[in-house]
Scaffold this motif. Structure first.
Motif, PDB file in Angstrom:
ATOM      1  N   ASN A  99       0.837  -1.196   0.000  1.00  0.00           N
ATOM      2  CA  ASN A  99       0.000   0.000   0.000  1.00  0.00           C
ATOM      3  C   ASN A  99       0.875   1.251   0.000  1.00  0.00           C
ATOM      4  OD1 ASN A  99      -3.114   0.281   0.374  1.00  0.00           O
ATOM      5  ND2 ASN A  99      -2.569  -1.739   1.194  1.00  0.00           N
ATOM      6  N   VAL A 100       1.854   1.263   0.906  1.00  0.00           N
ATOM      7  CA  VAL A 100       2.703   2.443   1.021  1.00  0.00           C
ATOM      8  C   VAL A 100       3.575   2.572  -0.228  1.00  0.00           C
ATOM      9  CG1 VAL A 100       4.472   3.573   2.408  1.00  0.00           C
ATOM     10  CG2 VAL A 100       2.647   2.297   3.535  1.00  0.00           C
ATOM     11  N   VAL A 118       9.789   3.268   2.184  1.00  0.00           N
ATOM     12  CA  VAL A 118       8.602   2.739   2.859  1.00  0.00           C
ATOM     13  C   VAL A 118       8.906   2.528   4.340  1.00  0.00           C
ATOM     14  CG1 VAL A 118       7.058   0.758   3.041  1.00  0.00           C
ATOM     15  CG2 VAL A 118       7.621   1.698   0.791  1.00  0.00           C
ATOM     16  N   ALA A 121       8.866   5.854   6.085  1.00  0.00           N
ATOM     17  CA  ALA A 121       7.514   6.399   6.240  1.00  0.00           C
ATOM     18  C   ALA A 121       6.751   5.651   7.331  1.00  0.00           C
ATOM     19  CB  ALA A 121       6.758   6.325   4.923  1.00  0.00           C
ATOM     20  N   LEU A 122       6.905   4.326   7.353  1.00  0.00           N
ATOM     21  CA  LEU A 122       6.197   3.543   8.372  1.00  0.00           C
ATOM     22  C   LEU A 122       6.751   3.856   9.753  1.00  0.00           C
ATOM     23  CD1 LEU A 122       5.697   0.090   6.638  1.00  0.00           C
ATOM     24  CD2 LEU A 122       3.954   1.755   7.265  1.00  0.00           C
ATOM     25  N   VAL A 146      -1.380   4.177   8.170  1.00  0.00           N
ATOM     26  CA  VAL A 146      -0.874   3.641   6.901  1.00  0.00           C
ATOM     27  C   VAL A 146      -1.212   4.629   5.778  1.00  0.00           C
ATOM     28  CG1 VAL A 146      -1.022   1.780   5.211  1.00  0.00           C
ATOM     29  CG2 VAL A 146      -1.106   1.250   7.654  1.00  0.00           C
ATOM     30  N   ALA A 149       1.182   7.431   5.840  1.00  0.00           N
ATOM     31  CA  ALA A 149       2.478   6.980   5.317  1.00  0.00           C
ATOM     32  C   ALA A 149       2.435   6.871   3.794  1.00  0.00           C
ATOM     33  CB  ALA A 149       2.851   5.630   5.930  1.00  0.00           C
ATOM     34  N   ARG A 150       1.327   6.385   3.260  1.00  0.00           N
ATOM     35  CA  ARG A 150       1.213   6.189   1.815  1.00  0.00           C
ATOM     36  C   ARG A 150       1.275   7.531   1.074  1.00  0.00           C
ATOM     37  NH1 ARG A 150      -4.157   3.539  -0.713  1.00  0.00           N
ATOM     38  NH2 ARG A 150      -4.947   5.562  -0.063  1.00  0.00           N
ATOM     39  N   VAL A 153       5.169   9.267   1.700  1.00  0.00           N
ATOM     40  CA  VAL A 153       6.294   8.541   1.114  1.00  0.00           C
ATOM     41  C   VAL A 153       6.613   9.051  -0.291  1.00  0.00           C
ATOM     42  CG1 VAL A 153       5.088   6.645  -0.024  1.00  0.00           C
ATOM     43  CG2 VAL A 153       7.299   6.220   1.032  1.00  0.00           C
TER      44      VAL A 153
END
Ligand code: ATP
Ligand code: MG
Lengths: 365, 267
Positions: A99-100, A118, A121-122, A146, A149-150, A153
């Motif tokens: 997803n990210v 990723v 970001a997570l 999430v 983050a997506r 990123v």
């Protein structure tokens, strides 16, 4: 137009069908690298504004500029803008990592770089180690993170956040408010944040736009909007307030609740009918003799930090008071306040007229 | 309160034994008998001769063609149906023809495709000679596709309808073109619908026999027609049952191939 303007709305209207207009002529300029908040009640058009910026909807009339380029007809996938959706819109067939990574894969970023970005970001959204989880195995709050983050990123110029914190519990919500604000300052990106929670708006923003029924009611820094609400709607929406009718006798003299008070506002006609706003925390409990108005305590609620008293004066106006001291229900008490606590609102004054008047009479002084 | 599984399930159990297990058992039993009623493996040996293997292959080929064209038409149709304003009404209109008796629809096509039917009348209007449309591979696949389309549309429509539309916005927002959005988001999320659609098309298409008879005029020999012929014409129940056993095996295999997979991983 300042050259660090990143987004400009020029008299944008939007109607979905011929009889309802969702946005009624919205204009604003947003500067690069600031944290903006759109604040307003449900259905006022906040999401619609974001959808127009993101490119999912075209304005019915008016123009939208990103980086000084008119983008009315630029499709969403060609805009340097990423969105955190109100319902997260995570891909259920992909795990957290994918997803990210979605946006990066589309840009054909190298696998090693995808992994690193990723992971970073997570880590930012406190979800390090969740890479291989399925979306269905995440809680509502985790899904929201999430989604954040997506968006981040991809390192977009503008990040649109549609009530991204609404599903979180109070503690995590406050934590995320700090972290989002910190992230925005660290990245130096423009954030446009939508909420209908005024405390959240006040705490996080560089500038707030208060919306109602498709119009911008007022824009300004949190302090400006809180201290100088332009009308009843803004005053009411941005925290609790006491609003009573009054008359502006002359500059710096206002009459309400049957008495004349000194105040710090001016620039109006003599004997003009106005509305007076006094915030509950600006009212202090005292004895009836020492107070400026005398009121009777009707109810009292303990709110944790303070007591919230509902009191009535002899004319029947309600005065909300936030007090650290307890009072006795039914007792007569006095209310004291400073001249600075009195905020005057003219009836039907627009934002431009308001700004012009403030400018004019402050220059006089 | 105590749950009594035996008493509650017995009607269903009886039903399953009578109408599912017993027939399969019987088919298997008959497949082991020769024309005189003696036990033999000759039928199975026969099945692996070129004649039957070719028949199996053609059967597969036609079932594949039918499924392919059905999917090709059904997917976009289902997609546009979900975009219409009264989508459930439109879906209903697409489904209604599937309630009409199969034999009736088949006879209707005999009329339409016949030498004196409307299609040939059109051809004559354009100045060509009437041609034989009936009893061709084309008419067989055409009619079969027509009949299966609604059954393919329903599961795909449901899958598309269930999909959260903001996922499409999210994909576009992350830079995906319309085609990439379809390939990476819409199609993977509706694959279960496609699989169900393939199941309800491919398996029945393998054993079609009435359409083969009436529209293809027995030019197209499929496993379905072969079974029919063995039972009704050749009176060779043993060979008919053997083909049926293989048909059942093929059905199980294709159901395994199209069953649900665990989600996750790359798109
Ligand atoms: N696709 C649409 N078709 C018709 N009307 C729509 C459509 N999308 C939104 N609206 C209407 O536009 C108005 C503004 O919607 P919008 O989603 O912008 O509100 P909002 O401020 O984001 O509200 P909330 O806080 O509840 O999310 C609403 O009255 C809504 O009914
Ligand atoms: Mg909204």
């Amino acid at each position: 137009m300042a050259n660090d303007t990143i987004i400009r709305f020029d008299n944008v209207t939007k109607s979905y069908n011929s009889n309802t207009t969702v946005l009624k002529g919205v204009s604003f300029e947003l500067e690069r690298g600031k944290f903006y908040t759109l604040l307003g009640p449900s259905g006022c058009g906040k999401t619609t504004i974001l959808r127009i910026i993101a490119g999912f909807e075209a304005p019915t009339t008016g123009d939208v500029f990103i980086n000084s380029k008119r983008v009315n007809n630029v499709p969403a996938n060609e805009r340097q803008v990423n969105t955190v959706f109100q319902d997260y819109a995570l891909f259920p067939h992909l795990n957290v990592f994918e997803n990210v990574a979605f946006g990066l894969r589309i840009k054909k970023v190298k696998e090693a770089e995808i992994k690193a970005r990723v992971a970073e970001a997570l880590k930012f959204v406190n979800l390090a180690g969740y890479e291989n989880r399925e979306i269905t195995e995440m809680s509502g709050g985790q899904r929201q993170r999430v989604a954040i983050a997506r968006a981040i990123v991809n390192d977009p110029e503008v990040i649109l956040l549609d009530e991204p914190l609404s599903a979180l519990d109070l503690k995590l919500r406050t934590e995320m408010q700090y972290e989002l604000r910190e992230l925005q300052q660290r990245l130096g990106k423009t954030f446009i944040f939508v909420t209908h929670d005024q405390e959240e708006a006040l705490a996080m923003s560089d500038e707030i736009f208060v919306l109602n029924e498709g119009n911008i009611q007022q824009s300004g820094t949190p302090v400006d909007i809180y201290d100088e609400p332009i009308n009843r709607f803004v005053a009411d929406f941005i925290g609790e307030s006491n609003i009573v009718d009054g008359v502006m006798l002359e500059d710096y003299k206002v009459q309400f609740a049957g008495k004349v008070f000194d105040c710090v506002d001016g620039g109006m006609k003599q004997n003009e009918k106005i509305e007076v706003v006094i915030r509950p925390e600006d009212l202090h409990l005292t004895t009836p003799a020492a107070g400026k108005i005398t009121v009777r305590v009707d109810t009292q609620l303990f709110r944790g930090v303070h007591y919230e008293l509902s009191t009535y004066d002899k004319d029947g106006n309600e005065w909300l008071v936030h007090s650290l001291k307890q009072a006795e229900v039914g007792a007569q008490v006095g209310l004291d306040f400073d001249p600075e606590a009195i905020h005057i609102m003219r009836l039907n004054e627009t934002e431009e007229e308001f700004d012009a008047r403030i400018e004019a009479y402050t220059n006089e002084v | 309160m105590k749950f009594k599984p035996k008493a509650t399930f017995s009607p269903y159990l009886l039903w399953i034994v009578l109408f599912v297990i017993a027939p399969i058992g019987l088919i298997f039993y008959y497949s082991l008998l020769d024309l005189n009623g003696d036990f033999t493996l000759a039928n199975y040996r026969n099945f692996f001769t070129p004649a039957y293997l070719t028949m199996t292959l053609t059967s597969f080929w036609y079932a594949f063609l039918i499924t392919f064209f059905t999917l090709l038409i059904a997917y976009p149709t289902a997609y546009f149906l979900t975009k219409t304003k009264h989508k459930h009404l439109w879906l209903m209109l697409v489904i209604i023809p599937s309630w009409i008796n199969l034999l009736l629809k088949t006879y209707a096509f005999i009329g339409i495709f016949g030498l004196y039917g409307p299609v040939n009348a059109m051809i004559e209007v354009f100045g060509f000679d009437p041609t034989q449309i009936l009893f061709t591979d084309f008419s067989f696949v055409f009619v079969a596709v027509y009949i299966f389309i609604p059954f393919m549309i329903i599961p795909i429509f449901n899958a598309l309808d269930k999909m959260n539309p903001s996922l499409i916005y999210a994909a576009r927002d992350l830079g995906a073109s319309a085609f990439t959005t379809f390939r990476r988001v819409i199609f993977p999320l509706t694959i279960e619908g496609v699989k169900s659609g393939i199941q309800v098309t491919f398996i029945p298409a393998l054993s079609l026999f009435m359409i083969t008879r009436l529209i293809a005029g027995n030019k197209v020999i499929t496993l379905g027609t072969a079974i029919e012929q063995q039972f009704l014409v050749a009176q060779n129940w043993g060979m008919g049952s053997t083909i049926a056993v293989f048909l059942i095996l093929i059905m199980f295999a294709s159901m395994r191939l199209t069953r649900k997979k665990k989600r996750g991983g790359r798109a």
